[in-house]
Write a protein that holds these residues in place. Structure first.
Motif, PDB file in Angstrom:
ATOM      1  N   ARG A 280      10.936   7.701  -9.532  1.00 32.11           N
ATOM      2  CA  ARG A 280      10.965   9.079  -9.041  1.00 32.11           C
ATOM      3  C   ARG A 280       9.553   9.618  -8.836  1.00 32.11           C
ATOM      4  NH1 ARG A 280      13.447  13.466  -7.794  1.00 32.11           N
ATOM      5  NH2 ARG A 280      12.650  15.514  -8.394  1.00 32.11           N
ATOM      6  N   GLU A 281       8.670   9.355  -9.781  1.00 33.45           N
ATOM      7  CA  GLU A 281       7.282   9.820  -9.642  1.00 33.45           C
ATOM      8  C   GLU A 281       6.639   9.213  -8.399  1.00 33.45           C
ATOM      9  OE1 GLU A 281       6.013  10.446 -14.346  1.00 33.45           O
ATOM     10  OE2 GLU A 281       5.801   8.477 -13.377  1.00 33.45           O
TER      11      GLU A 281
ATOM     12  N   PHE B  87       0.824  -1.210   0.000  1.00 31.60           N
ATOM     13  CA  PHE B  87       0.000   0.000   0.000  1.00 31.60           C
ATOM     14  C   PHE B  87       0.859   1.263   0.000  1.00 31.60           C
ATOM     15  CE2 PHE B  87      -4.142  -1.876   1.840  1.00 31.60           C
ATOM     16  CZ  PHE B  87      -4.776  -1.768   0.612  1.00 31.60           C
ATOM     17  N   GLY B  88       2.048   1.177   0.585  1.00 32.21           N
ATOM     18  CA  GLY B  88       2.903   2.353   0.680  1.00 32.21           C
ATOM     19  C   GLY B  88       3.784   2.590  -0.529  1.00 32.21           C
ATOM     20  N   GLY B  89       3.671   1.743  -1.536  1.00 33.70           N
ATOM     21  CA  GLY B  89       4.500   1.932  -2.720  1.00 33.70           C
ATOM     22  C   GLY B  89       5.933   1.485  -2.526  1.00 33.70           C
TER      23      GLY B  89
ATOM     24  N   LEU C  99      -0.336   3.371  -8.385  1.00 33.06           N
ATOM     25  CA  LEU C  99       0.983   3.568  -7.792  1.00 33.06           C
ATOM     26  C   LEU C  99       2.099   2.919  -8.589  1.00 33.06           C
ATOM     27  CD1 LEU C  99       0.445   3.138  -3.924  1.00 33.06           C
ATOM     28  CD2 LEU C  99       0.516   5.243  -5.270  1.00 33.06           C
ATOM     29  N   TYR C 100       1.860   1.708  -9.045  1.00 36.34           N
ATOM     30  CA  TYR C 100       2.947   0.965  -9.670  1.00 36.34           C
ATOM     31  C   TYR C 100       3.020   1.164 -11.175  1.00 36.34           C
ATOM     32  CZ  TYR C 100       3.620  -0.836  -5.053  1.00 36.34           C
ATOM     33  OH  TYR C 100       3.864  -0.922  -3.699  1.00 36.34           O
TER      34      TYR C 100
ATOM     35  N   THR D 201      -3.602  -4.438  -8.719  1.00 36.15           N
ATOM     36  CA  THR D 201      -3.433  -2.994  -8.858  1.00 36.15           C
ATOM     37  C   THR D 201      -3.702  -2.304  -7.531  1.00 36.15           C
ATOM     38  OG1 THR D 201      -4.225  -3.119 -11.151  1.00 36.15           O
ATOM     39  CG2 THR D 201      -4.229  -0.947 -10.112  1.00 36.15           C
ATOM     40  N   ILE D 202      -2.925  -1.261  -7.257  1.00 35.82           N
ATOM     41  CA  ILE D 202      -3.155  -0.448  -6.067  1.00 35.82           C
ATOM     42  C   ILE D 202      -3.343   0.993  -6.516  1.00 35.82           C
ATOM     43  CG2 ILE D 202      -2.202   0.411  -3.907  1.00 35.82           C
ATOM     44  CD1 ILE D 202      -0.769  -2.242  -3.590  1.00 35.82           C
TER      45      ILE D 202
END
Length: 228
Positions: free
Chosen positions: A79-80, A55-57, A73-74, A65-66
């Motif tokens: 950098r993004e 969940f935090g990337g 996120l993914y 998918t999150i």
């Protein structure tokens, strides 16, 4: 901002053993709603921290998918994703993450220093959070002078300082006594009440009293979803 997992799972490769991979997280759907405190309990090794890091990337899912709001996120570059996480997601990790060359106050202000210069109002908020967590007197101390519980409370203040839309906390009350544990849980509840989507993974049974949604993780499977 809601944070939504859709058919998310996580496997880790193994070099030895009867299986080529270890399934840390079975496929699941879960939404962390803005304004609610979601608590996930379970034994060590059950998959709680894996879910939180997804969940935090911080940990890419094997499948699924999150979405943070409408942002995948993914699908972001490294950098993004780092910029998005710093702008929208507060993380309270399980381990110690203090920068020992900085003071306690400077550690708390660090997320804002990464992409600009904190203003006076930011320092005032930082000091207010330290006061709430009963470590205001330690603002000018070095992390090496703090106990484990004090370092944990410093990390909580740092995560809350930017007023994130999503807050993810991994055993935030580890090393804390009963009084400070209650202070932290009340602060998590207040943060959710201000519109943040808060997820907290914990062994603390008393946490259940503060939950808007309560889940249990066992062997990588999420169960429950008791809504209050």
């Amino acid at each position: 901002m809601n944070l939504t997992a859709r058919n998310v799972s996580k496997e880790f490769p193994r070099k030895t053993g009867s299986s080529n991979c270890f399934t840390a997280l079975q496929p699941l759907d879960l939404t962390l709603e803005a304004g609610k405190l979601t608590i996930v309990t379970g034994r060590s090794g059950s998959g709680k921290s894996t879910l939180l890091n997804l969940f935090g990337g911080l940990l890419k899912p094997t499948a699924g998918t999150i979405l943070a709001g409408d942002t995948d996120l993914y699908a972001l570059s490294d950098r993004e994703l780092s910029v998005f996480r710093n702008s929208h997601i507060g993380m309270i990790p399980q381990g110690q993450t203090a920068i020992y060359s900085l003071t306690v106050l400077e550690n708390v202000l660090l997320p804002l220093r990464l992409y600009g210069k904190p203003e006076q109002q930011d320092e005032n908020r930082a000091r207010s959070l330290l006061e709430r967590l009963d470590i205001a007197a330690l603002a000018d101390c070095c992390p090496s002078e703090l106990s484990g519980g004090e370092l944990r409370r410093m990390a909580i203040a740092r995560a809350l300082l930017p007023q994130p839309e999503i807050l993810l906390a991994d055993e935030p009350t580890a090393d804390l006594d009963e009084e400070n544990t209650e202070i932290v849980f009340r602060l998590m509840k207040q943060t959710a009440g201000e519109g943040c989507a808060v997820m907290l993974v914990t062994h603390e049974t008393c946490a259940k009293a503060y939950a808007d949604e309560l889940y249990t993780m066992q062997n990588g499977k999420l169960a429950g979803g008791i809504k209050k």
